[in-house]
Each structure stands twice: as structure tokens, then as C-alpha cells.
Design a protein around this motif. Structure first.
Motif, PDB file in Angstrom:
ATOM      1  N   ARG A  83       0.818  -1.221   0.000  1.00 17.47           N
ATOM      2  CA  ARG A  83       0.000   0.000   0.000  1.00 17.47           C
ATOM      3  C   ARG A  83       0.853   1.273   0.000  1.00 17.47           C
ATOM      4  O   ARG A  83       0.334   2.371   0.077  1.00 17.47           O
ATOM      5  CB  ARG A  83      -0.930   0.010   1.204  1.00 17.47           C
ATOM      6  CG  ARG A  83      -1.963  -1.072   1.105  1.00 17.47           C
ATOM      7  CD  ARG A  83      -3.315  -0.756   1.642  1.00 17.47           C
ATOM      8  NE  ARG A  83      -3.538   0.573   2.137  1.00 17.47           N
ATOM      9  CZ  ARG A  83      -4.493   1.375   1.681  1.00 17.47           C
ATOM     10  NH1 ARG A  83      -5.279   0.970   0.718  1.00 17.47           N
ATOM     11  NH2 ARG A  83      -4.663   2.562   2.202  1.00 17.47           N
ATOM     12  N   ARG A  84       2.163   1.094  -0.027  1.00 18.81           N
ATOM     13  CA  ARG A  84       3.102   2.212  -0.037  1.00 18.81           C
ATOM     14  C   ARG A  84       2.982   3.103   1.204  1.00 18.81           C
ATOM     15  O   ARG A  84       3.007   4.326   1.137  1.00 18.81           O
ATOM     16  CB  ARG A  84       2.957   3.049  -1.297  1.00 18.81           C
ATOM     17  CG  ARG A  84       3.378   2.316  -2.558  1.00 18.81           C
ATOM     18  CD  ARG A  84       3.192   3.158  -3.779  1.00 18.81           C
ATOM     19  NE  ARG A  84       3.757   2.780  -5.026  1.00 18.81           N
ATOM     20  CZ  ARG A  84       3.746   1.613  -5.624  1.00 18.81           C
ATOM     21  NH1 ARG A  84       3.251   0.590  -5.039  1.00 18.81           N
ATOM     22  NH2 ARG A  84       4.256   1.428  -6.814  1.00 18.81           N
ATOM     23  N   THR A  85       2.822   2.437   2.316  1.00 22.59           N
ATOM     24  CA  THR A  85       2.836   3.119   3.607  1.00 22.59           C
ATOM     25  C   THR A  85       3.843   2.412   4.502  1.00 22.59           C
ATOM     26  O   THR A  85       4.259   1.296   4.206  1.00 22.59           O
ATOM     27  CB  THR A  85       1.416   3.164   4.245  1.00 22.59           C
ATOM     28  OG1 THR A  85       1.430   4.080   5.322  1.00 22.59           O
ATOM     29  CG2 THR A  85       0.963   1.803   4.703  1.00 22.59           C
ATOM     30  N   ALA A  86       4.245   3.069   5.555  1.00 21.70           N
ATOM     31  CA  ALA A  86       5.257   2.499   6.450  1.00 21.70           C
ATOM     32  C   ALA A  86       4.597   1.821   7.641  1.00 21.70           C
ATOM     33  O   ALA A  86       3.529   2.230   8.084  1.00 21.70           O
ATOM     34  CB  ALA A  86       6.189   3.604   6.950  1.00 21.70           C
ATOM     35  N   LEU A  87       5.255   0.800   8.150  1.00 20.93           N
ATOM     36  CA  LEU A  87       4.898   0.223   9.429  1.00 20.93           C
ATOM     37  C   LEU A  87       5.964   0.673  10.409  1.00 20.93           C
ATOM     38  O   LEU A  87       7.157   0.474  10.173  1.00 20.93           O
ATOM     39  CB  LEU A  87       4.860  -1.311   9.371  1.00 20.93           C
ATOM     40  CG  LEU A  87       4.640  -2.003  10.714  1.00 20.93           C
ATOM     41  CD1 LEU A  87       3.236  -1.717  11.252  1.00 20.93           C
ATOM     42  CD2 LEU A  87       4.873  -3.500  10.594  1.00 20.93           C
ATOM     43  N   ASP A 106      16.573  -4.816  11.406  1.00 13.89           N
ATOM     44  CA  ASP A 106      16.629  -3.979  10.206  1.00 13.89           C
ATOM     45  C   ASP A 106      15.398  -4.142   9.315  1.00 13.89           C
ATOM     46  O   ASP A 106      15.244  -3.408   8.338  1.00 13.89           O
ATOM     47  CB  ASP A 106      17.887  -4.294   9.392  1.00 13.89           C
ATOM     48  CG  ASP A 106      19.154  -3.879  10.120  1.00 13.89           C
ATOM     49  OD1 ASP A 106      19.090  -2.975  10.980  1.00 13.89           O
ATOM     50  OD2 ASP A 106      20.224  -4.459   9.835  1.00 13.89           O
ATOM     51  N   GLU A 107      14.545  -5.093   9.633  1.00 15.55           N
ATOM     52  CA  GLU A 107      13.348  -5.332   8.823  1.00 15.55           C
ATOM     53  C   GLU A 107      12.198  -4.402   9.192  1.00 15.55           C
ATOM     54  O   GLU A 107      11.269  -4.229   8.409  1.00 15.55           O
ATOM     55  CB  GLU A 107      12.890  -6.788   8.967  1.00 15.55           C
ATOM     56  CG  GLU A 107      13.900  -7.802   8.495  1.00 15.55           C
ATOM     57  CD  GLU A 107      14.272  -7.611   7.032  1.00 15.55           C
ATOM     58  OE1 GLU A 107      13.363  -7.411   6.209  1.00 15.55           O
ATOM     59  OE2 GLU A 107      15.481  -7.651   6.722  1.00 15.55           O
ATOM     60  N   PHE A 108      12.246  -3.832  10.394  1.00 16.72           N
ATOM     61  CA  PHE A 108      11.179  -2.966  10.875  1.00 16.72           C
ATOM     62  C   PHE A 108      11.736  -1.604  11.232  1.00 16.72           C
ATOM     63  O   PHE A 108      12.901  -1.483  11.595  1.00 16.72           O
ATOM     64  CB  PHE A 108      10.517  -3.559  12.131  1.00 16.72           C
ATOM     65  CG  PHE A 108       9.957  -4.934  11.927  1.00 16.72           C
ATOM     66  CD1 PHE A 108       8.819  -5.138  11.167  1.00 16.72           C
ATOM     67  CD2 PHE A 108      10.563  -6.036  12.505  1.00 16.72           C
ATOM     68  CE1 PHE A 108       8.305  -6.408  10.976  1.00 16.72           C
ATOM     69  CE2 PHE A 108      10.055  -7.314  12.334  1.00 16.72           C
ATOM     70  CZ  PHE A 108       8.916  -7.491  11.563  1.00 16.72           C
ATOM     71  N   THR A 109      10.894  -0.586  11.136  1.00 16.65           N
ATOM     72  CA  THR A 109      11.260   0.731  11.638  1.00 16.65           C
ATOM     73  C   THR A 109      10.838   0.759  13.094  1.00 16.65           C
ATOM     74  O   THR A 109       9.650   0.811  13.414  1.00 16.65           O
ATOM     75  CB  THR A 109      10.561   1.842  10.841  1.00 16.65           C
ATOM     76  OG1 THR A 109      10.919   1.717   9.468  1.00 16.65           O
ATOM     77  CG2 THR A 109      10.962   3.209  11.358  1.00 16.65           C
ATOM     78  N   LEU A 110      11.828   0.676  13.974  1.00 16.60           N
ATOM     79  CA  LEU A 110      11.583   0.642  15.409  1.00 16.60           C
ATOM     80  C   LEU A 110      11.720   2.046  15.968  1.00 16.60           C
ATOM     81  O   LEU A 110      12.699   2.733  15.685  1.00 16.60           O
ATOM     82  CB  LEU A 110      12.572  -0.308  16.089  1.00 16.60           C
ATOM     83  CG  LEU A 110      12.603  -1.735  15.525  1.00 16.60           C
ATOM     84  CD1 LEU A 110      13.729  -2.542  16.164  1.00 16.60           C
ATOM     85  CD2 LEU A 110      11.266  -2.423  15.744  1.00 16.60           C
ATOM     86  N   CYS A 111      10.740   2.473  16.744  1.00 14.80           N
ATOM     87  CA  CYS A 111      10.727   3.822  17.301  1.00 14.80           C
ATOM     88  C   CYS A 111      10.602   3.751  18.811  1.00 14.80           C
ATOM     89  O   CYS A 111      10.016   2.818  19.349  1.00 14.80           O
ATOM     90  CB  CYS A 111       9.558   4.626  16.730  1.00 14.80           C
ATOM     91  SG  CYS A 111       9.602   4.802  14.944  1.00 14.80           S
ATOM     92  N   ARG A 112      11.123   4.782  19.463  1.00 18.05           N
ATOM     93  CA  ARG A 112      11.057   4.827  20.926  1.00 18.05           C
ATOM     94  C   ARG A 112       9.822   5.552  21.424  1.00 18.05           C
ATOM     95  O   ARG A 112       9.351   5.287  22.520  1.00 18.05           O
ATOM     96  CB  ARG A 112      12.301   5.494  21.484  1.00 18.05           C
ATOM     97  CG  ARG A 112      13.545   4.687  21.269  1.00 18.05           C
ATOM     98  CD  ARG A 112      14.757   5.430  21.789  1.00 18.05           C
ATOM     99  NE  ARG A 112      15.953   4.707  21.430  1.00 18.05           N
ATOM    100  CZ  ARG A 112      16.837   4.300  22.309  1.00 18.05           C
ATOM    101  NH1 ARG A 112      16.664   4.552  23.577  1.00 18.05           N
ATOM    102  NH2 ARG A 112      17.896   3.640  21.912  1.00 18.05           N
ATOM    103  N   THR A 113       9.319   6.503  20.635  1.00 19.60           N
ATOM    104  CA  THR A 113       8.179   7.299  21.077  1.00 19.60           C
ATOM    105  C   THR A 113       7.123   7.367  19.984  1.00 19.60           C
ATOM    106  O   THR A 113       7.430   7.213  18.790  1.00 19.60           O
ATOM    107  CB  THR A 113       8.591   8.738  21.429  1.00 19.60           C
ATOM    108  OG1 THR A 113       9.015   9.405  20.234  1.00 19.60           O
ATOM    109  CG2 THR A 113       9.704   8.766  22.480  1.00 19.60           C
ATOM    110  N   LEU A 114       5.904   7.631  20.407  1.00 22.35           N
ATOM    111  CA  LEU A 114       4.821   7.805  19.443  1.00 22.35           C
ATOM    112  C   LEU A 114       5.076   9.026  18.573  1.00 22.35           C
ATOM    113  O   LEU A 114       4.820   9.001  17.365  1.00 22.35           O
ATOM    114  CB  LEU A 114       3.482   7.920  20.171  1.00 22.35           C
ATOM    115  CG  LEU A 114       2.249   8.053  19.295  1.00 22.35           C
ATOM    116  CD1 LEU A 114       2.118   6.880  18.331  1.00 22.35           C
ATOM    117  CD2 LEU A 114       1.006   8.188  20.161  1.00 22.35           C
ATOM    118  N   THR A 115       5.620  10.067  19.148  1.00 17.56           N
ATOM    119  CA  THR A 115       5.921  11.276  18.380  1.00 17.56           C
ATOM    120  C   THR A 115       6.885  10.966  17.237  1.00 17.56           C
ATOM    121  O   THR A 115       6.677  11.401  16.104  1.00 17.56           O
ATOM    122  CB  THR A 115       6.513  12.363  19.299  1.00 17.56           C
ATOM    123  OG1 THR A 115       5.571  12.646  20.338  1.00 17.56           O
ATOM    124  CG2 THR A 115       6.832  13.632  18.531  1.00 17.56           C
ATOM    125  N   ALA A 116       7.927  10.195  17.535  1.00 11.70           N
ATOM    126  CA  ALA A 116       8.888   9.816  16.485  1.00 11.70           C
ATOM    127  C   ALA A 116       8.216   8.948  15.421  1.00 11.70           C
ATOM    128  O   ALA A 116       8.468   9.119  14.224  1.00 11.70           O
ATOM    129  CB  ALA A 116      10.070   9.073  17.102  1.00 11.70           C
TER     130      ALA A 116
END
Length: 121
Positions: A83-87, A106-116
Motif C-alpha cells: 500500500r506504499r505506507t510504512a509500518l 533492520d526489517e522494521f522501523t523501530l521507534c522509541r516514542t509515538l511522536t517519532a
């Protein structure tokens, strides 16, 4: 108690919109019995997110994350890519451990905060 009621007693999954992004917040245990709740909400979130806004899996309140949870994230990642969106994934230690052990950091975009995680511009 029905099977669905039993599932919900071990896992709570809420979905909400944040602008064009969709956040799926998960609380509890993700295992073979409860993963259908997570998978269903991630599928719906993928359909609702408006690219380029992300789907965000907020797993910070998950205290058990089994192999079926990993499979649900991989499936969500593939649906998002189509769908050309990020997870984006917000993780707790119990979630990060299997992701790291399986070499999937490296397969996922891991974030520490909801803002990020919400930053997509």
C-alpha cells in the motif's frame, strides 16, 4: 466465558487515527491464541492509513511476544509495503528480544516514542 472473551482477557488491542496515520495499541500477551486479534487490527489499520502516513504498532505494553506475533508483524510489513505506507513499531523489552534474536531489527522501523513514529513528512 466464550473463546473470544478469553482471548480479550489476555490481550487488549485498540485502534485509533492520528491524522492520516493509524495507531494500533496492544496490551498483554501475544501468542498463538491471541494473535488473531492483533492481526485483524493491523489489517484494518493498513486499509485505513492514508499514505504516506504510517501504521503504528504500539507494543510498549506487551509483556509476552511469541513467534506468531513476529509473523503478524512480518505480514503487516508486507501489506504496508504493497500500500506504499510504512509500518512503525514501538517496542517493549519482551518484543525487542525476539526481534533481535531473529535478526529482524533492520526489517522494521523501530521507534522509541509515538511522536517519532508519527513523523512521516
Amino acid at each position: 466465558m466464550s473463546y473470544q472473551d478469553w482471548q480479550r482477557s489476555y490481550l487488549r488491542v485498540d485502534r485509533r487515527s492520528e491524522g492520516r496515520a493509524v495507531v494500533v495499541r496492544v496490551i498483554g500477551e501475544v501468542d498463538v491464541d491471541t494473535v488473531p486479534l492483533l492481526d485483524d487490527q493491523l489489517c484494518i489499520a493498513t486499509d485505513l492509513a492514508i499514505p504516506p502516513a504510517p501504521v503504528i504498532a504500539d507494543l510498549r505494553d506487551v509483556h509476552f511476544f511469541g513467534s506468531k506475533g513476529i509473523a503478524a508483524l512480518v505480514g503487516a510489513q508486507q501489506r504496508c509495503q504493497r500500500r506504499r505506507t510504512a509500518l512503525r513499531v514501538l517496542v517493549s523489552a519482551p518484543v525487542m528480544r525476539p526481534i533481535s534474536v531473529l535478526g529482524l531489527t533492520d526489517e522494521f522501523t523501530l521507534c522509541r516514542t509515538l511522536t517519532a513514529a508519527l513523523h512521516y513528512h
